[in-house]
Design an enzyme around this catalytic site. Structure first.
Site, PDB file in Angstrom:
ATOM      1  N   CYS A 345      56.267  65.060  -2.268  1.00 33.83           N
ATOM      2  CA  CYS A 345      57.130  64.173  -3.062  1.00 33.83           C
ATOM      3  C   CYS A 345      58.589  64.286  -2.656  1.00 33.83           C
ATOM      4  O   CYS A 345      59.423  64.797  -3.423  1.00 33.83           O
ATOM      5  CB  CYS A 345      56.932  64.467  -4.532  1.00 33.83           C
ATOM      6  SG  CYS A 345      55.292  63.956  -5.048  1.00 33.83           S
ATOM      7  N   TYR A 374      57.766  75.953  16.934  1.00 31.00           N
ATOM      8  CA  TYR A 374      58.528  75.712  15.700  1.00 31.00           C
ATOM      9  C   TYR A 374      57.777  74.756  14.772  1.00 31.00           C
ATOM     10  O   TYR A 374      58.379  73.932  14.085  1.00 31.00           O
ATOM     11  CB  TYR A 374      59.951  75.210  16.020  1.00 31.00           C
ATOM     12  CG  TYR A 374      60.690  76.149  16.936  1.00 31.00           C
ATOM     13  CD1 TYR A 374      61.178  77.351  16.460  1.00 31.00           C
ATOM     14  CD2 TYR A 374      60.839  75.866  18.303  1.00 31.00           C
ATOM     15  CE1 TYR A 374      61.822  78.252  17.309  1.00 31.00           C
ATOM     16  CE2 TYR A 374      61.474  76.763  19.155  1.00 31.00           C
ATOM     17  CZ  TYR A 374      61.966  77.950  18.643  1.00 31.00           C
ATOM     18  OH  TYR A 374      62.590  78.835  19.477  1.00 31.00           O
TER      19      TYR A 374
END
Ligand SMILES: Cc1ncc(COP(=O)(O)O)c(C=O)c1O
Length: 419
Positions: A345, A374
């Site tokens: 969200c 990463y």
């Protein structure tokens, strides 16, 4: 050298294994790596430096899976670490402490003690205060600490601001300017608790233009030569990591051009050279597989809502990083703009924005390319989403590197004082 490829039917494969099968077997979101690719890229990096006296320390921060460390360690790699936790990982994976360089601006006393007790190969110190702590701890332990000084050469690497470390304005290194680094190096050399190991530089990550490397390396060489001229020992020049990959194209770093640059600057200068590559070895050898939940038509583009999110791969959100995203089964023609977004969200939760994408069906599998560096190391459980699992394909077989935790396991380390 490419182990992640499409077969003649256009299906995405790691070596001979269809990645769609891995997604079925292990679920999504899923990181899949090519172990053969990691090994090949490590050797390609070393080969590009052939003829020089080198030692290569793989930077764990890019991808620190135990299995990957064990694999690279077996191929001969040392390691570059930035925490006591990473030290424990290396030791658990069989990389011995003498092949490890400890980098980072904020080592705790406990981490310094842990590293020295293990017999660390080299600590790269970044401040006078840190040197004081290293010296005191080494004296207390009755040993000499091998310490290199990380210098700040004030060179802009031309990379994203959040992964640029070469400028004076950053927290990294001791300035070469005004003789600061030289004077601290003399201090190291005079300290009976410290053995001067050399000088280190790392100006940033994802450098695709080699000119900043050249500027930084020339500056480092000048400093090293001047210290040697004073009679001080500078055994190693640690040139850091930073070599970038082509996220928009085929993902491969230009090992040869980098090797040629380093050779031109350092051959016959009498220094052992250290390297700390992370991304260049890891990025191109990993995919994030994610399955499509829904297609939602927005005002001017589609949203392809997938099960992978910013908690699995935060690079797009954190660095506005670009990763190629394509269907796993068919590299079909683009049919209009789409954002590939996750269930988290946040509007910033996207894997790709404004992409010209083909028609995508519910349930369809997508691959996010060059996600081996990463990616998994930065996963979180934001929105109480267990992290993606990780799988490696090596010599024709798939192995689980990290299973997906259950929500029960996430909750297990929490206390509820109000229950
Ligand atoms: C000191 C140091 N060495 C090596 C690396 C690895 O960099 P890269 O993954 O760009 O090769 C980093 C990453 O930022 C670093 O801070």
């Amino acid at each position: 050298m490419r182990h992640i490829h499409r077969n003649s039917a256009g299906e995405l494969m790691i070596s001979d294994l269809p990645v769609a099968l891995l997604a079925e077997q292990f679920g999504t979101p899923l990181y899949v790596y090519s172990g053969d690719g990691f090994a090949a890229y490590y050797h390609a990096f070393c080969d590009a430096l052939a003829g020089l006296d080198t030692v290569v320390h793989y930077a764990l921060k890019a991808n620190s899976s135990l299995g990957i460390l064990a694999l690279l360690g077996r191929e001969g790699a040392g390691a570059d670490i930035v925490s006591g936790g990473e030290l424990q990982r290396c030791l658990a994976a069989g990389i011995t402490a003498n092949k490890i360089v400890f980098s980072g601006v904020g080592k705790s006393d406990d981490e310094i003690r842990q590293a020295l007790a293990a017999g660390i190969g080299q600590i790269n110190a970044e401040s006078e205060a840190e040197l004081r702590h290293i010296s005191a701890i080494a004296s207390e332990m009755g040993i000499t600490a091998p310490v290199a000084l990380r210098v700040n050469v004030n060179v802009d690497p031309g990379s994203h601001a959040k992964i640029s470390t070469g400028q004076r304005s950053t927290k990294f290194g001791i300035p070469v300017a005004d003789g600061e680094a030289a004077s601290l190096y003399r201090q190291i050399a005079a300290d009976p608790a410290i053995r001067p190991a050399g000088l280190a530089v790392h100006i940033g990550s994802q450098l695709t233009n080699l000119a900043p490397f050249e500027a930084a390396y020339l500056e480092l060489l000048e400093l090293a030569d001047s210290l040697r001229a004073e009679g001080l020992e500078v055994p190693v020049l640690d040139l850091g990591g930073g070599l970038g990959v082509d996220y928009h194209g085929d993902g491969q770093p230009d090992f040869a051009a980098y090797g040629a640059l380093v050779t031109r600057i350092f051959s016959n200068r009498g220094y052992r050279l250290g390297f700390e590559p992370g991304r260049a070895i890891a990025a191109d050898n990993g995919l994030l597989l994610t399955r499509t939940h829904y297609i939602k038509q927005g005002e001017d583009k589609r949203f392809i809502i997938v099960d992978g999110a910013m908690n699995d791969l935060i690079r797009p959100t954190l660095y506005e990083a670009f990763h190629r995203i394509e269907p796993v089964l068919r590299p079909s023609k683009a049919s209009g703009l789409a954002d590939i977004v996750g269930p988290v969200c946040e509007t910033g939760d996207y894997l790709g924005e404004g992409r010209d994408m083909p028609e995508i069906q519910e349930g369809e599998l997508l691959a996010v390319f060059s996600a081996g560096a990463y990616g998994a190391v930065m996963m979180s459980t934001y929105n109480t989403r267990p992290e993606a699992a990780e799988v490696i394909v090596y010599q024709g077989k798939a192995h689980l590197l990290r299973r997906r935790r259950t929500v029960e396991e996430l909750l297990a380390c929490e206390e509820n004082p109000f229950a």
